[in-house]
Design a protein around this motif. Structure first.
Motif, short mmCIF file in Angstrom:
data_model
loop_
_atom_site.label_atom_id
_atom_site.label_comp_id
_atom_site.label_asym_id
_atom_site.label_seq_id
_atom_site.Cartn_x
_atom_site.Cartn_y
_atom_site.Cartn_z
N ILE A 51 0.69 -1.04 0.01
CA ILE A 51 0.00 -0.08 0.14
C ILE A 51 0.78 1.11 -0.06
O ILE A 51 1.42 1.48 1.15
N ALA A 52 0.96 1.96 -1.16
CA ALA A 52 2.08 2.92 -1.20
C ALA A 52 1.44 4.35 -0.94
O ALA A 52 0.08 4.66 -1.17
N GLU A 53 1.82 4.99 0.05
CA GLU A 53 1.28 6.23 0.80
C GLU A 53 1.59 7.45 -0.17
O GLU A 53 2.84 7.94 -0.28
N ILE A 54 0.75 8.36 -0.09
CA ILE A 54 0.92 9.71 -0.51
C ILE A 54 0.71 10.61 0.44
O ILE A 54 -0.09 10.97 1.11
N ILE A 213 -1.66 -6.26 8.04
CA ILE A 213 -0.55 -5.25 7.31
C ILE A 213 0.30 -4.70 8.31
O ILE A 213 -0.05 -4.24 9.60
N ALA A 214 1.42 -4.29 7.93
CA ALA A 214 2.46 -3.91 8.70
C ALA A 214 2.62 -2.62 8.34
O ALA A 214 2.91 -2.12 7.21
N GLU A 215 2.84 -1.64 9.26
CA GLU A 215 2.72 -0.29 9.01
C GLU A 215 4.14 0.67 9.72
O GLU A 215 4.17 0.24 11.01
N VAL A 237 3.59 1.76 3.05
CA VAL A 237 5.05 2.37 3.05
C VAL A 237 4.64 3.83 2.43
O VAL A 237 4.18 3.82 1.49
N GLY A 238 5.18 4.77 3.20
CA GLY A 238 5.01 6.05 2.64
C GLY A 238 6.21 7.06 2.67
O GLY A 238 6.80 7.45 1.79
N THR A 239 6.69 7.43 3.97
CA THR A 239 7.61 8.35 4.28
C THR A 239 8.95 8.00 3.44
O THR A 239 9.53 9.00 2.86
N SER A 240 9.46 6.84 3.48
CA SER A 240 10.78 6.47 2.90
C SER A 240 10.53 6.67 1.42
O SER A 240 11.81 6.76 0.63
N ILE A 249 9.74 5.71 -8.53
CA ILE A 249 10.85 4.77 -8.66
C ILE A 249 11.52 4.32 -7.61
O ILE A 249 12.00 3.21 -7.53
N ALA A 250 11.33 4.98 -6.27
CA ALA A 250 11.67 4.46 -4.94
C ALA A 250 11.09 3.12 -4.67
O ALA A 250 11.58 2.22 -4.10
N LEU A 251 9.74 2.89 -5.05
CA LEU A 251 8.99 1.78 -4.86
C LEU A 251 9.53 0.84 -5.73
O LEU A 251 9.51 -0.51 -5.49
N ALA A 252 9.90 0.92 -7.00
CA ALA A 252 10.44 -0.02 -7.96
C ALA A 252 11.51 -0.55 -7.12
O ALA A 252 11.94 -1.93 -7.14
#
Length: 260
Positions: A51-54, A213-215, A237-240, A249-252
């Motif tokens: 789950i990618a966070e904005i 889910i791990a947050e 995952v969001g901040t990182s 790109i960081a997610l990839a």
């Protein structure tokens, strides 16, 4: 008073003010413009799902990516392997806005979680009409009766609910709701530090038949492998990702795939 308590106190005033501008009865008559997407099912693929966070800012990190365009970030996340999206809508502490949900839903096909500090029926209805497919409820933020009421209302409206806790003490109550999705947040609310080892300590206390889910605190592929080996279904995952200013790109890179 810890940061969560400060946020909730502010949120109560914010919701009261907004409900005077658009009363609940009027809000209920609004029209939802988007079909509800299946948030839960999106998290049940093979391997650990993201789950990618904005998120533009936070009380701990301050400015993260203050000028981020939610729609553009969402597109990049979708191209680079996100299973679902989390959209911060709190304005005062996180630089978000409720309109971001609609912007993201228009731009991508992924299900969208409205991440905010939801304490009232007003916000559940608000989330529904904004186009959210799921909402976050924080067990540490409201009493169990209210948690149960809001959970049931969101479910009746067809949205999924991610019930999150930072503490073992809430898990028995959470389990009594037979929740479909439970999130464990490894951030200590007293000092705001994260410890991903806590995911291991808590796992066996989680309801068996739910998406787990791990947050927070997840930064590397090794972190993801650790969570996956514990049998969590997904990681939020969001901040990182957002700190890089190229979150897709960081997610990839996190997923060890070729960036798109």
């Amino acid at each position: 008073m810890n940061i969560l308590e400060k946020i909730i106190a502010y949120k109560q005033e914010e919701v009261e003010a907004q409900s005077k501008i658009i009363p609940l009865d009027r809000l209920k008559k609004s029209q939802r413009l988007f079909a509800v997407r299946d948030f839960k099912n999106a998290l049940k693929g093979e391997g650990i799902q993201i789950i990618a966070e904005i998120k533009r800012q936070s009380p701990t990190e301050k400015d993260i990516y203050p000028n981020a365009d939610p729609a553009e970030v969402a597109k990049s996340y979708q191209l680079n392997g996100a299973a679902a999206l989390s959209v911060l809508t709190d304005s005062h502490f996180f630089g978000g806005h409720l309109d971001f949900v609609q912007q993201v839903k228009t731009a991508v096909d992924l299900p969208v979680l409205r991440k905010d500090f939801i304490i009232s029926k007003y916000q559940v209805w608000e989330s529904f009409h904004a186009g959210a497919d799921a909402i976050l409820l924080i067990a540490d933020a409201i009493d169990f009766n209210q948690l149960s009421t809001l959970y049931n209302l969101a479910s009746e409206l067809g949205m999924h609910v991610l019930i999150e806790t930072h503490s073992l003490e809430h898990l028995d109550n959470i389990a009594s709701l037979k929740p479909k999705i439970v999130g464990i947040n490894c951030r200590n609310l007293e000092n705001m530090k994260t410890d991903i080892n806590w995911f291991k300590s808590v796992f066996n206390y989680l309801p068996v038949d739910c998406v787990k889910i791990a947050e927070s605190g997840i930064k590397t592929k090794n972190d993801l492998n650790f969570i996956s080996q514990l049998n969590y279904d997904a990681a939020l995952v969001g901040t990182s990702l957002m700190k890089t200013s190229s979150p897709g790109i960081a997610l990839a890179e996190l997923l060890k795939r070729v960036p798109a």
